[in-house]
Design an enzyme around this catalytic site. Structure first.
Site, PDB file in Angstrom:
ATOM      1  N   TYR A 199      24.161  31.388  -4.642  1.00  0.00           N
ATOM      2  CA  TYR A 199      23.564  30.116  -5.045  1.00  0.00           C
ATOM      3  C   TYR A 199      22.209  29.930  -4.391  1.00  0.00           C
ATOM      4  O   TYR A 199      21.825  30.685  -3.481  1.00  0.00           O
ATOM      5  CB  TYR A 199      24.487  28.944  -4.701  1.00  0.00           C
ATOM      6  CG  TYR A 199      24.543  28.570  -3.222  1.00  0.00           C
ATOM      7  CD1 TYR A 199      25.170  29.388  -2.290  1.00  0.00           C
ATOM      8  CD2 TYR A 199      23.950  27.390  -2.765  1.00  0.00           C
ATOM      9  CE1 TYR A 199      25.229  29.030  -0.948  1.00  0.00           C
ATOM     10  CE2 TYR A 199      23.998  27.030  -1.422  1.00  0.00           C
ATOM     11  CZ  TYR A 199      24.641  27.847  -0.519  1.00  0.00           C
ATOM     12  OH  TYR A 199      24.688  27.506   0.810  1.00  0.00           O
ATOM     13  N   ARG A 236      42.009  38.182 -13.700  1.00  0.00           N
ATOM     14  CA  ARG A 236      41.943  38.262 -12.239  1.00  0.00           C
ATOM     15  C   ARG A 236      42.305  39.663 -11.729  1.00  0.00           C
ATOM     16  O   ARG A 236      43.424  40.133 -11.941  1.00  0.00           O
ATOM     17  CB  ARG A 236      42.862  37.227 -11.589  1.00  0.00           C
ATOM     18  CG  ARG A 236      42.684  37.178 -10.061  1.00  0.00           C
ATOM     19  CD  ARG A 236      43.529  36.102  -9.404  1.00  0.00           C
ATOM     20  NE  ARG A 236      43.264  36.071  -7.970  1.00  0.00           N
ATOM     21  CZ  ARG A 236      43.830  36.897  -7.079  1.00  0.00           C
ATOM     22  NH1 ARG A 236      44.700  37.795  -7.482  1.00  0.00           N
ATOM     23  NH2 ARG A 236      43.499  36.810  -5.802  1.00  0.00           N
ATOM     24  N   HIS A 261      40.690  42.120  -8.256  1.00  0.00           N
ATOM     25  CA  HIS A 261      39.658  42.094  -7.202  1.00  0.00           C
ATOM     26  C   HIS A 261      38.457  42.959  -7.530  1.00  0.00           C
ATOM     27  O   HIS A 261      37.327  42.586  -7.246  1.00  0.00           O
ATOM     28  CB  HIS A 261      40.253  42.520  -5.861  1.00  0.00           C
ATOM     29  CG  HIS A 261      41.202  41.513  -5.283  1.00  0.00           C
ATOM     30  ND1 HIS A 261      42.445  41.284  -5.819  1.00  0.00           N
ATOM     31  CD2 HIS A 261      41.077  40.669  -4.240  1.00  0.00           C
ATOM     32  CE1 HIS A 261      43.055  40.336  -5.121  1.00  0.00           C
ATOM     33  NE2 HIS A 261      42.249  39.944  -4.155  1.00  0.00           N
ATOM     34  N   LYS A 296      23.027  34.690   0.267  1.00  0.00           N
ATOM     35  CA  LYS A 296      23.369  33.269   0.074  1.00  0.00           C
ATOM     36  C   LYS A 296      24.581  33.161  -0.850  1.00  0.00           C
ATOM     37  O   LYS A 296      24.483  32.772  -2.019  1.00  0.00           O
ATOM     38  CB  LYS A 296      22.162  32.492  -0.455  1.00  0.00           C
ATOM     39  CG  LYS A 296      22.302  30.999  -0.185  1.00  0.00           C
ATOM     40  CD  LYS A 296      20.973  30.297  -0.216  1.00  0.00           C
ATOM     41  CE  LYS A 296      21.103  28.787  -0.112  1.00  0.00           C
ATOM     42  NZ  LYS A 296      21.815  28.316   1.072  1.00  0.00           N
ATOM     43  N   GLU A 347      23.048  29.878  13.567  1.00  0.00           N
ATOM     44  CA  GLU A 347      22.420  28.869  12.696  1.00  0.00           C
ATOM     45  C   GLU A 347      23.424  27.773  12.431  1.00  0.00           C
ATOM     46  O   GLU A 347      24.556  27.816  12.903  1.00  0.00           O
ATOM     47  CB  GLU A 347      21.967  29.508  11.379  1.00  0.00           C
ATOM     48  CG  GLU A 347      23.108  30.078  10.556  1.00  0.00           C
ATOM     49  CD  GLU A 347      22.659  30.752   9.267  1.00  0.00           C
ATOM     50  OE1 GLU A 347      21.596  30.399   8.732  1.00  0.00           O
ATOM     51  OE2 GLU A 347      23.409  31.628   8.797  1.00  0.00           O
ATOM     52  N   LEU A 358      20.845  33.308   7.666  1.00  0.00           N
ATOM     53  CA  LEU A 358      20.166  33.308   6.375  1.00  0.00           C
ATOM     54  C   LEU A 358      18.672  33.132   6.636  1.00  0.00           C
ATOM     55  O   LEU A 358      18.281  32.311   7.474  1.00  0.00           O
ATOM     56  CB  LEU A 358      20.667  32.132   5.519  1.00  0.00           C
ATOM     57  CG  LEU A 358      20.037  32.060   4.133  1.00  0.00           C
ATOM     58  CD1 LEU A 358      20.632  33.117   3.210  1.00  0.00           C
ATOM     59  CD2 LEU A 358      20.225  30.683   3.518  1.00  0.00           C
TER      60      LEU A 358
HETATM   61  N1  PDD Z   1      21.719  25.656   2.777  1.00  0.00           N
HETATM   62  N2  PDD Z   1      21.396  28.632   6.785  1.00  0.00           N
HETATM   63  C1  PDD Z   1      22.437  28.358   5.978  1.00  0.00           C
HETATM   64  C2  PDD Z   1      23.795  28.865   6.345  1.00  0.00           C
HETATM   65  C3  PDD Z   1      22.232  27.610   4.805  1.00  0.00           C
HETATM   66  O1  PDD Z   1      23.261  27.357   3.988  1.00  0.00           O
HETATM   67  C4  PDD Z   1      20.929  27.144   4.504  1.00  0.00           C
HETATM   68  C5  PDD Z   1      20.647  26.359   3.264  1.00  0.00           C
HETATM   69  C6  PDD Z   1      19.882  27.439   5.384  1.00  0.00           C
HETATM   70  C7  PDD Z   1      18.474  27.009   5.131  1.00  0.00           C
HETATM   71  O2  PDD Z   1      17.901  27.706   4.047  1.00  0.00           O
HETATM   72  P1  PDD Z   1      16.727  27.057   3.174  1.00  0.00           P
HETATM   73  O3  PDD Z   1      15.687  26.627   4.125  1.00  0.00           O
HETATM   74  O4  PDD Z   1      16.306  28.139   2.287  1.00  0.00           O
HETATM   75  O5  PDD Z   1      17.341  25.869   2.445  1.00  0.00           O
HETATM   76  C8  PDD Z   1      20.157  28.208   6.504  1.00  0.00           C
HETATM   77  C9  PDD Z   1      21.652  24.936   1.509  1.00  0.00           C
HETATM   78  C10 PDD Z   1      20.550  23.936   1.480  1.00  0.00           C
HETATM   79  C11 PDD Z   1      23.013  24.369   1.202  1.00  0.00           C
HETATM   80  O6  PDD Z   1      23.966  25.111   1.406  1.00  0.00           O
HETATM   81  O7  PDD Z   1      23.113  23.234   0.753  1.00  0.00           O
END
Ligand code: PDD
Length: 285
Positions: free
Chosen positions: A33, A100, A102, A149, A182, A207
């Site tokens: 996403y 379904r 895997h 992501k 993070e 990320l």
């Molecule tokens: N999250 N780290 C994680 C684990 C994240 O899920 C996100 C963003 C970030 C920051 O990334 P960016 O600056 O590109 O938004 C760092 C989104 C916003 C969410 O899950 O809603």
């Protein structure tokens, strides 16, 4: 204005918008996403978000649902149809619908694409930023590929719920060596007493946040030094300032860490300046 969602080629009323029960996103969290800020009716850093989306898809061997130009049109159309001036647009791509099993579905299975958008209350967000937020720390328990992501966010969900129940806005994951990785949905930063901005290298279990990338540019333009290195919880507790970054929060000052004030317990000047200048440096189109 009623909400509209894009689902696999159709713009649908939000309450009717759904995917198949055998969508691999639903059954296996087999998807990725992006969340892009909408600011004054424009997408913020769309290019970088779509670059990262393509990378996430590549890493997981999920096909691109459509070309970039077409995807960009869909994003804009969803923003337009929802009348979003300030808010965010969410897009999700999964490996598609299949019986379904895997292992990957048969070749040619179309990936699923969902796009939604929603408004944000910018005044309310500013109010939160003026006060700053609280953060708790939790043990890192995610898979090592958090550079992708992925929609597989169970540890993040649990960490953020734990934060909420502790009266905090975010949870910082802490690795086995005691270093902050993070937040559950944000990148983590501190400002040392010497005035240096510190954030963990993007290659090391986080990320690569788009906001993070832009904030580094803002910091350098403001003549502030950025050190990319891991920092411990103890260092954060003794820091002058702390803040978090994400498309959903931009730069958000952290004023409490594990129940104790950070710095003087108020949003610090560095975080405030970075927040103020952010949109001058982001790509807005
Ligand atoms: N999250 N780290 C994680 C684990 C994240 O899920 C996100 C963003 C970030 C920051 O990334 P960016 O600056 O590109 O938004 C760092 C989104 C916003 C969410 O899950 O809603």
């Amino acid at each position: 204005m009623s909400r509209i969602a894009y689902v696999n080629g159709r713009y649908l009323p939000h309450h009717d918008a759904s995917v198949h029960v055998e969508d691999r996103g639903y059954q296996f969290a087999d998807g990725v996403y992006e969340v892009c800020e909408v600011w004054n009716g424009h997408l913020v850093d769309e290019r970088r978000h779509l670059d990262r989306l393509e990378r996430s898809l590549r890493e997981l061997r999920i096909a691109e649902p459509m070309g970039r130009a077409a995807l960009s049109l869909v994003l804009r159309e969803v923003v337009r149809r929802n009348g979003v001036r300030d808010g965010l647009v969410y897009l999700q791509v999964t490996r598609g619908v299949a019986r379904r099993d895997h292992v990957f579905p048969p070749l040619g299975t179309a990936p699923s694409l969902v796009v939604t958008a929603r408004r944000a209350d910018r005044a309310a967000q500013e109010k939160v930023a003026q006060q700053g937020v609280a953060v708790i720390t939790v043990p890192e328990n995610r898979w090592p590929r958090v550079d992708i992501k992925s929609i597989s966010l169970l540890p993040n969900v649990l960490a953020k719920q734990q934060a909420k129940e502790a009266g905090a806005r975010e949870a910082w994951f802490v690795d086995a060596q005691g270093f902050v990785t993070e937040g559950g949905s944000t990148n983590a930063w501190i400002v040392t007493r010497a005035g240096r901005i510190v954030t963990r290298p993007a290659e090391l279990g986080i990320l690569r946040g788009i906001t993070r990338t832009v904030v580094m540019e803002v910091a350098r333009a403001l003549g502030l030094e950025v050190e990319e290195r891991p920092f411990t919880v103890a260092e954060a507790a003794a820091a002058q300032e702390a803040f978090i970054t994400a498309a959903t929060t931009v730069v958000m000052p952290v004023v409490v860490l594990d129940g104790r004030p950070v710095g003087d317990g108020k949003p610090g000047p560095v975080a405030v300046a970075l927040r103020l200048k952010f949109h001058d440096f982001a790509e807005i189109a």
